[in-house]
Design a protein around this motif. Structure first.
Motif: not given
Length: 179
Positions: A113-116, A120-124
């Motif tokens: 969950t933390e990795a997801k 998501g933050k990295l994608v943003n």
């Protein structure tokens, strides 16, 4: 068990030939020492007690036949209890292992969950960086065009001044030459 005790009685009487040896015990063997009781209370009576060896054997066998079945059943109960305790310990060990696995699975789930979340933050952040890169590229092109346009305007102004200076020079009266 009682039949075994009776069988033992017959075999023991067959093994040992009858003997007329009597064991004689006296009360003196069982009397308390002088240190433990005062002299006036102790009575010294010495009567020999005669007990037949066969009687001792039969009493012993009777006592054993009375208590051995209970002892054997107690022994079996203890063995069964030990086996049940071993099984219980194994079961508890397996349950502890299962709980540890469950906890590790919960930890893995939280890690995923933390990795997801971080993915998501990295994608943003990546999208933001691409957008900023595009904006800076456009701004650089615009700045280059503006600089070129200013240089062109500056050159045109310079040329315009030179033309005006040249025109002013031409308009300035020149003295005629004497021939």
């Amino acid at each position: 068990m009682e039949t075994e005790g009776k069988a033992d009685e017959g075999s023991s009487s067959q093994r040992d030939p009858p003997q007329n040896t009597d064991l004689s015990l006296t009360l003196q063997d069982f009397r308390p020492t002088e240190d433990s009781q005062p002299a006036e209370k102790s009575v010294l009576v010495e009567e020999p007690i005669v007990v037949d060896r066969k009687a001792i054997e039969k009493l012993t066998e009777g006592l054993l036949s009375h208590y051995l079945p209970d002892l054997y059943s107690s022994k079996q109960a203890l063995l069964e209890l030990n086996q049940n305790q071993v099984i219980l310990l194994d079961t508890l060990d397996q349950e502890v292992t299962k709980f540890r696995e469950c906890n590790s699975l919960l930890d893995l789930n939280s890690l995923f969950t933390e990795a997801k979340l971080y993915h998501g933050k990295l994608v943003n952040i990546r999208k933001d960086m691409i957008m900023l890169h595009e904006k800076t590229t456009k701004l650089k092109k615009r700045a280059l065009k503006l600089q070129q346009q200013r240089e062109k305007e500056a050159m045109e102004e310079e040329q315009q001044r030179e033309k005006e200076l040249e025109r002013e020079r031409q308009l300035i009266a020149k003295p005629a030459k004497r021939t």
